[in-house]
Design a protein around this motif. Structure first.
Motif, PDB file in Angstrom:
ATOM      1  N   VAL A   1       0.829  -1.200   0.000  1.00  0.00           N
ATOM      2  CA  VAL A   1       0.000   0.000   0.000  1.00  0.00           C
ATOM      3  C   VAL A   1       0.867   1.255   0.000  1.00  0.00           C
ATOM      4  O   VAL A   1       1.886   1.323   0.693  1.00  0.00           O
ATOM      5  CB  VAL A   1      -0.922   0.016   1.239  1.00  0.00           C
ATOM      6  N   HIS A   2       0.420   2.240  -0.793  1.00  0.00           N
ATOM      7  CA  HIS A   2       1.063   3.561  -0.802  1.00  0.00           C
ATOM      8  C   HIS A   2      -0.030   4.606  -0.678  1.00  0.00           C
ATOM      9  O   HIS A   2      -0.993   4.606  -1.445  1.00  0.00           O
ATOM     10  CB  HIS A   2       1.841   3.761  -2.106  1.00  0.00           C
ATOM     11  N   ILE A   3       0.090   5.497   0.293  1.00  0.00           N
ATOM     12  CA  ILE A   3      -0.886   6.570   0.490  1.00  0.00           C
ATOM     13  C   ILE A   3      -0.512   7.759  -0.388  1.00  0.00           C
ATOM     14  O   ILE A   3       0.632   8.221  -0.387  1.00  0.00           O
ATOM     15  CB  ILE A   3      -0.933   7.010   1.965  1.00  0.00           C
ATOM     16  N   VAL A   4      -1.490   8.256  -1.140  1.00  0.00           N
ATOM     17  CA  VAL A   4      -1.301   9.444  -1.972  1.00  0.00           C
ATOM     18  C   VAL A   4      -2.130  10.566  -1.355  1.00  0.00           C
ATOM     19  O   VAL A   4      -3.368  10.492  -1.336  1.00  0.00           O
ATOM     20  CB  VAL A   4      -1.737   9.206  -3.431  1.00  0.00           C
ATOM     21  N   ASP A   5      -1.454  11.569  -0.830  1.00  0.00           N
ATOM     22  CA  ASP A   5      -2.150  12.693  -0.212  1.00  0.00           C
ATOM     23  C   ASP A   5      -2.451  13.754  -1.273  1.00  0.00           C
ATOM     24  O   ASP A   5      -1.536  14.297  -1.907  1.00  0.00           O
ATOM     25  CB  ASP A   5      -1.298  13.287   0.911  1.00  0.00           C
ATOM     26  N   TYR A   6      -3.734  14.036  -1.467  1.00  0.00           N
ATOM     27  CA  TYR A   6      -4.150  14.993  -2.489  1.00  0.00           C
ATOM     28  C   TYR A   6      -3.483  16.346  -2.289  1.00  0.00           C
ATOM     29  O   TYR A   6      -3.021  16.982  -3.248  1.00  0.00           O
ATOM     30  CB  TYR A   6      -5.674  15.146  -2.460  1.00  0.00           C
ATOM     31  N   HIS A   7      -3.418  16.788  -1.047  1.00  0.00           N
ATOM     32  CA  HIS A   7      -2.904  18.128  -0.769  1.00  0.00           C
ATOM     33  C   HIS A   7      -1.417  18.238  -1.120  1.00  0.00           C
ATOM     34  O   HIS A   7      -0.978  19.231  -1.683  1.00  0.00           O
ATOM     35  CB  HIS A   7      -3.157  18.473   0.702  1.00  0.00           C
ATOM     36  N   ARG A   8      -0.646  17.197  -0.795  1.00  0.00           N
ATOM     37  CA  ARG A   8       0.770  17.215  -1.178  1.00  0.00           C
ATOM     38  C   ARG A   8       0.932  17.074  -2.679  1.00  0.00           C
ATOM     39  O   ARG A   8       1.830  17.672  -3.282  1.00  0.00           O
ATOM     40  CB  ARG A   8       1.528  16.102  -0.449  1.00  0.00           C
ATOM     41  N   LEU A   9       0.068  16.270  -3.297  1.00  0.00           N
ATOM     42  CA  LEU A   9       0.162  16.038  -4.744  1.00  0.00           C
ATOM     43  C   LEU A   9       0.008  17.343  -5.521  1.00  0.00           C
ATOM     44  O   LEU A   9       0.779  17.611  -6.452  1.00  0.00           O
ATOM     45  CB  LEU A   9      -0.915  15.044  -5.171  1.00  0.00           C
ATOM     46  N   VAL A  10      -0.962  18.166  -5.162  1.00  0.00           N
ATOM     47  CA  VAL A  10      -1.189  19.383  -5.942  1.00  0.00           C
ATOM     48  C   VAL A  10      -0.151  20.457  -5.622  1.00  0.00           C
ATOM     49  O   VAL A  10      -0.002  21.416  -6.393  1.00  0.00           O
ATOM     50  CB  VAL A  10      -2.615  19.934  -5.718  1.00  0.00           C
ATOM     51  N   ARG A  11       0.594  20.290  -4.523  1.00  0.00           N
ATOM     52  CA  ARG A  11       1.591  21.308  -4.154  1.00  0.00           C
ATOM     53  C   ARG A  11       3.022  20.905  -4.498  1.00  0.00           C
ATOM     54  O   ARG A  11       3.892  21.769  -4.597  1.00  0.00           O
ATOM     55  CB  ARG A  11       1.461  21.599  -2.654  1.00  0.00           C
ATOM     56  N   ASP A  12       3.271  19.621  -4.647  1.00  0.00           N
ATOM     57  CA  ASP A  12       4.608  19.139  -5.014  1.00  0.00           C
ATOM     58  C   ASP A  12       4.431  17.996  -5.998  1.00  0.00           C
ATOM     59  O   ASP A  12       4.737  16.836  -5.714  1.00  0.00           O
ATOM     60  CB  ASP A  12       5.363  18.692  -3.762  1.00  0.00           C
ATOM     61  N   PHE A  13       3.939  18.337  -7.168  1.00  0.00           N
ATOM     62  CA  PHE A  13       3.461  17.359  -8.134  1.00  0.00           C
ATOM     63  C   PHE A  13       4.548  16.371  -8.545  1.00  0.00           C
ATOM     64  O   PHE A  13       4.337  15.147  -8.508  1.00  0.00           O
ATOM     65  CB  PHE A  13       2.910  18.085  -9.361  1.00  0.00           C
ATOM     66  N   ASP A  14       5.706  16.849  -8.946  1.00  0.00           N
ATOM     67  CA  ASP A  14       6.741  15.952  -9.454  1.00  0.00           C
ATOM     68  C   ASP A  14       7.205  14.968  -8.381  1.00  0.00           C
ATOM     69  O   ASP A  14       7.336  13.756  -8.643  1.00  0.00           O
ATOM     70  CB  ASP A  14       7.930  16.746  -9.981  1.00  0.00           C
ATOM     71  N   ALA A  15       7.472  15.452  -7.190  1.00  0.00           N
ATOM     72  CA  ALA A  15       7.964  14.562  -6.128  1.00  0.00           C
ATOM     73  C   ALA A  15       6.935  13.498  -5.782  1.00  0.00           C
ATOM     74  O   ALA A  15       7.279  12.318  -5.599  1.00  0.00           O
ATOM     75  CB  ALA A  15       8.325  15.369  -4.881  1.00  0.00           C
ATOM     76  N   GLU A  16       5.664  13.894  -5.694  1.00  0.00           N
ATOM     77  CA  GLU A  16       4.624  12.927  -5.315  1.00  0.00           C
ATOM     78  C   GLU A  16       4.365  11.920  -6.432  1.00  0.00           C
ATOM     79  O   GLU A  16       4.157  10.733  -6.164  1.00  0.00           O
ATOM     80  CB  GLU A  16       3.332  13.674  -4.955  1.00  0.00           C
ATOM     81  N   THR A  17       4.380  12.353  -7.684  1.00  0.00           N
ATOM     82  CA  THR A  17       4.155  11.399  -8.767  1.00  0.00           C
ATOM     83  C   THR A  17       5.357  10.478  -8.945  1.00  0.00           C
ATOM     84  O   THR A  17       5.191   9.298  -9.304  1.00  0.00           O
ATOM     85  CB  THR A  17       3.840  12.125 -10.088  1.00  0.00           C
ATOM     86  N   GLN A  18       6.552  10.969  -8.681  1.00  0.00           N
ATOM     87  CA  GLN A  18       7.728  10.090  -8.737  1.00  0.00           C
ATOM     88  C   GLN A  18       7.648   9.003  -7.673  1.00  0.00           C
ATOM     89  O   GLN A  18       7.941   7.825  -7.944  1.00  0.00           O
ATOM     90  CB  GLN A  18       8.992  10.927  -8.574  1.00  0.00           C
ATOM     91  N   ALA A  19       7.248   9.361  -6.472  1.00  0.00           N
ATOM     92  CA  ALA A  19       7.113   8.368  -5.404  1.00  0.00           C
ATOM     93  C   ALA A  19       6.028   7.352  -5.738  1.00  0.00           C
ATOM     94  O   ALA A  19       6.178   6.147  -5.507  1.00  0.00           O
ATOM     95  CB  ALA A  19       6.796   9.070  -4.086  1.00  0.00           C
ATOM     96  N   MET A  20       4.942   7.828  -6.297  1.00  0.00           N
ATOM     97  CA  MET A  20       3.839   6.963  -6.678  1.00  0.00           C
ATOM     98  C   MET A  20       4.273   5.968  -7.751  1.00  0.00           C
ATOM     99  O   MET A  20       3.981   4.763  -7.664  1.00  0.00           O
ATOM    100  CB  MET A  20       2.705   7.846  -7.188  1.00  0.00           C
ATOM    101  N   CYS A  21       4.979   6.442  -8.759  1.00  0.00           N
ATOM    102  CA  CYS A  21       5.425   5.563  -9.843  1.00  0.00           C
ATOM    103  C   CYS A  21       6.458   4.551  -9.340  1.00  0.00           C
ATOM    104  O   CYS A  21       6.431   3.376  -9.745  1.00  0.00           O
ATOM    105  CB  CYS A  21       6.007   6.394 -10.987  1.00  0.00           C
ATOM    106  N   ALA A  22       7.365   4.994  -8.482  1.00  0.00           N
ATOM    107  CA  ALA A  22       8.367   4.071  -7.948  1.00  0.00           C
ATOM    108  C   ALA A  22       7.694   2.932  -7.199  1.00  0.00           C
ATOM    109  O   ALA A  22       8.071   1.764  -7.340  1.00  0.00           O
ATOM    110  CB  ALA A  22       9.321   4.823  -7.031  1.00  0.00           C
TER     111      ALA A  22
END
Length: 527
Positions: A440-461
């Motif tokens: 499981v990986h938690i994706v926080d909407y608020h962090r995603l919209v404020r630090d898009f590249d870092a959050e999407t990189q973590a999600m893809c990894a």
């Protein structure tokens, strides 16, 4: 609620039956009356007789499609329209009904093509132009919405669908006053609950919100939900959605942890190489993340499809006790039984257009937290992405959004029902994440919209996907793929920060805060 014109026509049809002179049309009229009363078995018998009397009659087949649509049998409804069109390709009503069904089922592109064909065959059809206007407004194409709405209103100046679409275009163009000027007379004209009046209330609420009149906005959001509930009060059967989740909680709690950790058998040859589930809660950002991932090469995605239909039907349909017993039975299955349901799952996926053996597949459904026990035993190697967003934003957004009818969306007709439904799903999801052997990986909407590249990189990894700048094109991806969820317009506009939208309505939310407070604290939104 039955259309008075249909009641009058059905009365005349009954007189013809009494005289022994009833024809196929009389059968259809009575069938439609029974269907409107939700007396579906009686309607089925009358439609069957009508088709014997006049095989291939396009009016009968189109009316049969309406009957199927009322029951949520969208596939059967489309097939009935297709049969009418096969016999009479230039019958505009069949194309129009086909378009309405496809639009209701979320197939915007196919619906548009059918509406366009209806317009070609019947240029004076206000309903066809209004349908095109409604689709365009929903997708945020306000120029097309305005053009088609104006065509429809030139033909039928009080057409409610066209009026709502034109009001949507005015709102989308930044003119809430113009939208309100269209909507207030429409609401006054419609004296009983209808979907058109419900949507008009919702749009007028949005207009008042833009004008910062939050008291009036809340009143119209509630009026929209009151109409929605009144229209659909007889549409649901069995357990309501919150009771369904409570039954799953009872059944899941009653099974020992050990049974969920044994997942014998393997995946069928047609399975995707990487399997990703994306869940959370409606309005938490799942559509955004789905389209981010679908922007990557080789990633196929489905949104909110009943991919577990076979397992659902056999184990979690029916009463509270039947659901509890069904989960216990599923927990004891060996390889043969699990393989049967794995195959059924992948057959549903490929039937929905996902290629066989896709490099990666994303099954997006915010409510699939209810299927985590199935996922743990059937797909132990899958990756689970769980969306998180401030519970106040999520509950408020569900309450104020106009959804299509389902047992789930009936739970959003008051803030209290919405909050209790949210609480039930969070309790089930959190228990499942704690007890089941899931990645499981938690994706926080608020962090995603404020630090898009870092959050999407973590999600893809986490998901085993190679990140690229293509993820930034999710808005173009959503337009190319078509989006059938209520988030279609937002995702198509690109990235924006939708946090703290609940704050102007804090006073309205105050009574449900005791329900939400534990989740606000647990998920880190108390500051």
């Amino acid at each position: 609620m039955i259309d008075p014109a249909l009641e009058t026509a059905a009365t005349e049809a009954r007189a013809n039956f009494a005289r022994g002179t009833a024809d196929a049309y009389d059968h259809v009229l009575l069938a439609l009356e029974h269907s409107a009363r939700r007396e579906f078995a009686e309607a089925d018998a009358l439609f069957a007789r009508a088709q014997v009397l006049e095989p291939g009659n396009p009016a009968t087949l189109t009316s049969l499609a309406i009957h199927y649509r009322r029951q949520g049998r969208f596939r059967d409804a489309v097939l009935a329209c297709d049969e009418a069109i096969r016999h009479h390709p230039d019958y505009p009503d069949a194309w129009l009904e086909r378009a309405s069904i496809l639009a209701a089922g979320g197939s915007g592109g196919l619906a548009r093509a059918s509406y366009q064909r209806a317009v070609q065959l019947a240029p004076g059809s206000a309903a066809a132009h209004a349908g095109l206007a409604s689709l365009a407004a929903r997708e945020g194409d306000y120029g097309a919405a305005r053009s088609h709405a104006q065509h429809a209103l030139a033909i039928d100046p009080v057409n409610p669908i066209a009026t709502n679409a034109l009001a949507s275009a005015e709102l989308g163009s930044g003119a809430p006053e113009a939208a309100a000027a269209l909507l207030e007379p429409l609401i006054d004209r419609i004296r009983v609950p209808t979907l058109e009046r419900s949507f008009a209330h919702s749009l007028l609420a949005d207009a008042r919100h833009r004008e910062r009149d939050h008291v009036a906005a809340f009143a119209h959001y509630q009026a929209a939900n009151d109409d929605f509930a009144a229209i659909h009060e007889d549409d649901s059967s069995g357990l309501d959605q919150t009771s369904f989740i409570e039954a799953l909680l009872t059944g899941f709690t009653a099974t020992p942890d050990a049974v969920w950790r044994d997942a014998p058998g393997g995946q069928p040859a047609d399975a995707a190489q990487r399997h990703i589930f994306l869940l959370g809660y409606p309005r938490s950002g799942t559509t955004l993340v789905e389209n981010i991932l679908a922007s990557l090469p080789g990633v196929a995605a489905l949104e909110e499809r009943p991919t577990f239909a076979a397992a659902d039907m056999d184990h979690i349909a029916g009463s509270h006790d039947e659901i509890v017993a069904g989960l216990a039975r599923f927990a004891e299955y060996g390889a043969d039984e699990l393989d049967q349901y794995r195959r059924a799952y992948w057959e549903n996926v490929t039937a929905s257009g996902v290629p066989l053996r896709a490099p990666a597949f994303v099954d997006m459904d915010p409510m699939k937290g209810t299927r985590l026990p199935f996922i743990a035993r059937m797909f132990p190697q899958a990756r689970i992405l769980v969306m998180r967003r401030d519970p106040r934003d999520v509950v408020w957004s569900c309450f104020k959004t106009s959804f299509a009818m389902s047992s789930q969306t009936l739970e959003y007709t008051t803030l209290e029902r919405t909050a209790r439904h949210y609480d039930a799903l969070m309790r089930l999801t959190e228990m499942a994440l704690a007890r089941l052997p899931l990645a499981v990986h938690i994706v926080d909407y608020h962090r995603l919209v404020r630090d898009f590249d870092a959050e999407t990189q973590a999600m893809c990894a986490f998901a085993g996907l190679e990140w690229s700048e293509a993820v930034r094109s999710f808005d173009r991806t959503s337009k190319a793929r078509g989006v059938s969820t209520a988030s279609v317009a937002q995702v198509g506009r690109g990235l924006y920060d939708g946090t703290r939208q609940w704050e102007p309505y804090a006073e309205n939310l105050e009574p449900v805060l005791p329900i939400l407070a534990p989740w606000i604290e647990k998920f880190g939104y108390s500051d």
